[in-house]
Design a protein around this motif. Sequence first.
Motif, mmCIF file in Angstrom:
data_model
loop_
_atom_site.group_PDB
_atom_site.id
_atom_site.type_symbol
_atom_site.label_atom_id
_atom_site.label_comp_id
_atom_site.label_asym_id
_atom_site.label_seq_id
_atom_site.Cartn_x
_atom_site.Cartn_y
_atom_site.Cartn_z
ATOM 1 N N VAL A 169 42.444 -50.957 31.041
ATOM 2 C CA VAL A 169 41.709 -52.224 31.095
ATOM 3 C C VAL A 169 41.881 -52.877 32.471
ATOM 4 C CG1 VAL A 169 41.655 -54.600 30.232
ATOM 5 C CG2 VAL A 169 41.771 -52.713 28.640
ATOM 6 N N ASP A 170 43.118 -52.950 32.941
ATOM 7 C CA ASP A 170 43.353 -53.535 34.261
ATOM 8 C C ASP A 170 42.572 -52.772 35.326
ATOM 9 O OD1 ASP A 170 44.971 -55.404 33.161
ATOM 10 O OD2 ASP A 170 46.856 -54.657 33.976
ATOM 11 N N ARG A 205 46.171 -50.750 28.232
ATOM 12 C CA ARG A 205 46.133 -51.985 29.028
ATOM 13 C C ARG A 205 45.998 -51.652 30.513
ATOM 14 N NH1 ARG A 205 48.988 -55.015 31.484
ATOM 15 N NH2 ARG A 205 50.935 -53.936 31.148
ATOM 16 N N ILE A 214 45.704 -49.031 38.749
ATOM 17 C CA ILE A 214 44.659 -49.547 39.630
ATOM 18 C C ILE A 214 45.050 -49.435 41.099
ATOM 19 C CG2 ILE A 214 45.428 -51.970 39.574
ATOM 20 C CD1 ILE A 214 42.403 -52.670 39.632
ATOM 21 N N LYS A 222 51.028 -49.299 39.167
ATOM 22 C CA LYS A 222 49.873 -49.649 38.348
ATOM 23 C C LYS A 222 48.737 -48.672 38.648
ATOM 24 C CE LYS A 222 48.300 -53.660 37.201
ATOM 25 N NZ LYS A 222 48.548 -53.540 35.757
ATOM 26 N N PRO A 226 39.569 -57.458 26.898
ATOM 27 C CA PRO A 226 40.828 -56.698 26.924
ATOM 28 C C PRO A 226 41.459 -56.525 25.543
ATOM 29 C CG PRO A 226 41.137 -58.862 27.926
ATOM 30 C CD PRO A 226 39.664 -58.691 27.682
ATOM 31 N N VAL A 227 41.229 -57.484 24.664
ATOM 32 C CA VAL A 227 41.872 -57.428 23.349
ATOM 33 C C VAL A 227 41.386 -56.221 22.545
ATOM 34 C CG1 VAL A 227 42.240 -58.652 21.194
ATOM 35 C CG2 VAL A 227 42.159 -59.919 23.336
ATOM 36 N N THR A 266 46.810 -59.544 32.320
ATOM 37 C CA THR A 266 45.598 -58.995 31.698
ATOM 38 C C THR A 266 44.877 -60.046 30.858
ATOM 39 O OG1 THR A 266 46.650 -56.830 31.588
ATOM 40 C CG2 THR A 266 44.717 -57.159 30.199
ATOM 41 N N TYR A 267 45.665 -60.868 30.141
ATOM 42 C CA TYR A 267 45.038 -61.854 29.269
ATOM 43 C C TYR A 267 44.765 -63.182 29.965
ATOM 44 C CZ TYR A 267 45.963 -58.595 25.545
ATOM 45 O OH TYR A 267 45.979 -57.484 24.765
ATOM 46 N N THR A 310 42.846 -52.777 23.945
ATOM 47 C CA THR A 310 44.288 -52.552 23.831
ATOM 48 C C THR A 310 44.766 -52.502 22.388
ATOM 49 O OG1 THR A 310 44.610 -54.926 24.129
ATOM 50 C CG2 THR A 310 44.892 -53.551 26.053
#
Lengths: 410, 347
Positions: free
Chosen positions: A209-210, A206, B162, B160, A317-318, B319-320, A321
């Motif tokens: 992804v971020d 994750r 990032i 993080k 993202p799904v 994230t979602y 992860t």
Amino acid sequence: MGDLSSLSRTLEFIKGKFAEYYERASSKLKPPSSLERRELGFSLFEGGIIRHKRFTSLDGLTSTLKALAPSDVYYSCAYYERPDATMEEKGWLGADLTFDIDADRIRTACEKAHDSWVCTSCGAAGRGVAPGACPTCNGSKFEETTWLCDVCLEPAKAEVLKLLEFLVDDLGLSEDDIDVYFSGHRGYHVHVESDVVRGLDAEARREVVDYVMGIGLDIRLHGFEIRGTRRPRVVSCPKLDDVGWRGRLAKGVYEFLSIATRESLEGIGLRDKVIDIILAQRDQLLKGWGLLKGVDVNGWRRIAKKGAELRSANVDPVVTTDVHRLIRLAGTLHGKTALRKVKAPLSGIEGFDPLKEAVAFERGEVTIFVYEAPEFRLGERTYGPFKEKMVELPTAAALILLCKGVAIVR
Amino acid sequence: MLMERMILTKEDLAKYPFLREAAEYVEDLGLKVEDLDDFAYEQVINRAEERVQEAILYAIITKRSYNNDVEILSFPIAILIISTIGDNFLKRRYALAEAKRAYNLLKLENEEKILIMAKNFNWIISFNDKGVIEGLPYKFSIHFINYLKNATSIKGEKWKLINRILIEGNVPLMKGEVARLLAEEVRRYVEKKLDVKELPNLPMGLARRVEMLRALFTREEGKASLEEVPKAVVTSAFPPCVRASYEMTLLGKHIPHVSRFTLTSFLINVGVPVDKVIDLFRNLSDFNERMTRYQVEHIAGERGSRVRYIPPKCSTLRTYGVCVNVDEICKVVQHPLSYYKKKLQLK
Ligand code: SF4
Ligand SMILES: [Zn+2]
Ligand SMILES: [Zn+2]
């Protein structure tokens, strides 16, 4: 639509073609690495899914494909001790790092022209991508018909390129471990197979992804220095040739500001005064990258957010992860198009033509009845639009319409 | 590797009893569980007990014995004690306490020692030849895999990935930051150590001490649970993300799967009864009582795995795309449930 017998005839026909393909192409099929450690799964034309299958040899897999002629073939990005056990007992050993770039996630102007939806509860219909809730009945389930389209696939390719830069330059992954595939329908898959990433847990993925999506980015930690507590202001900004996200931010901001209009600046919520300042200093900005004077901290945050957006890679993202994810097996057919999942070259991906390389049926013609279909291209030719018409088409083109459910074999 | 091994002194092993070398040292002594009541181990047992007590009471281990052997040996015995008590919450708490202890010591070490420690955990780490970046002393460079393994459980924007510099797979770090990540590695290591399948029979004396520590823990745990979330549900204290989904649902609008899971698990955890949660979804056009009940009961832990789910944490929700309208409280919390608790305190 068509009567029952022509529907089942159509299904028989498609399935027959799939079986024929696996008969012919199985010698060329490449199994995933460590086949015996993967879970295999199949969707069937008759409906239903078969999961938790394990194969120890390519022969075993191909003979199943020939016998079953499934509409879709999947394998797990994960490696298991016992791929054929239940989920709890599989014994997770690691997983490839995978990304899905789906054209559906990227808005294009033409989707209104070729995509449509029907609400399953009330039958309301519309063009483009389905809304969050049905405007008539508030329902949330839709039958969607999305189309295979050059214009829609092009920006997806641009996302792949951005992603590759993240993977190689930032994460330091080797190009030898990265494969890019056209999925056979509306997007690209990027697979990383390497010991380096295999053990990453869902949380770590994750974070990756971020990182590639630009989520949670704090501009203060990327070269935007903010001073003062009572009236804070930005006193320095990252440079265009900085590494990683700093350089990306600088470039993204530059790109955005150099073509920004009053509308696009209003669009990110800037105040009129700030917009005036930006537009007045623009010529100077284009001559050389630097800090614009008079833009407040809040303004910079909004601009930087936009800049980051332009430089980030829009992945799902799904998929990334999920450490147990099943993904389409390369070389197999997509049940909605009868196109193959094919590898795109890492260098020269710009010139890669998915709608040519993925064609699995090069020979023969079929006569079908088309209810309705927009214009589409396959290889060197374009077809349609069609409406309630018998047409004779090359097998590959006919199969797309049949698989999409907009045509039948009479 | 050989050279690094030599640099570790016995005092190092006492400070960091989780090191591979410390475990080997203990093994060489050939100590047997049935002998632990022996007077010769009195000091060691006392020290082990102290470790556990401090962990229970303060979640940190501060005291220290200046007898290196006592210090080294008391660690595996403390592990034995905690494993025997067997409570998962206590295990986590003990691992945390040892990690904090290690962190306080690590911060004071020189760079060479830090490097050796990191390599002891098989990290890919080196001195950063650039050294200073933007005026900050980034003395180390570690591989992002080792970074992520540990940084994901540390709170704060700056951890993080990032928000880090990341060049060809490596993250430049300052000494204090490496120490912090190492502490996290220690925490995970101790947690794993505590996960023993077969427990030996303890001699009488030690067994009695374990029972007293268990009682101490039970008493402390009882106090803590009184501070739990109050029973009355205060909708105005819902975090923005939950509130958005809540209002949409009240209006009969559909929300994405992740939002729905977040909303349901949030409501369950702040004490809304299952039936009330189900009622909330009645407004939806495609409401299906059986399906909804199944899902809600599943989340509430009344079915299947019997675990009650909690909402995802803020970073996951971000994230979602579920995290919306963040406010001031959001900036200081990492979880929607902590938001709720915090807001209640402020009211
Ligand atoms: S920061 Fe956390 S609590 Fe606040 S809206 Fe976002 S997800 Fe919800
Ligand atoms: Zn409807
Ligand atoms: Zn299009």
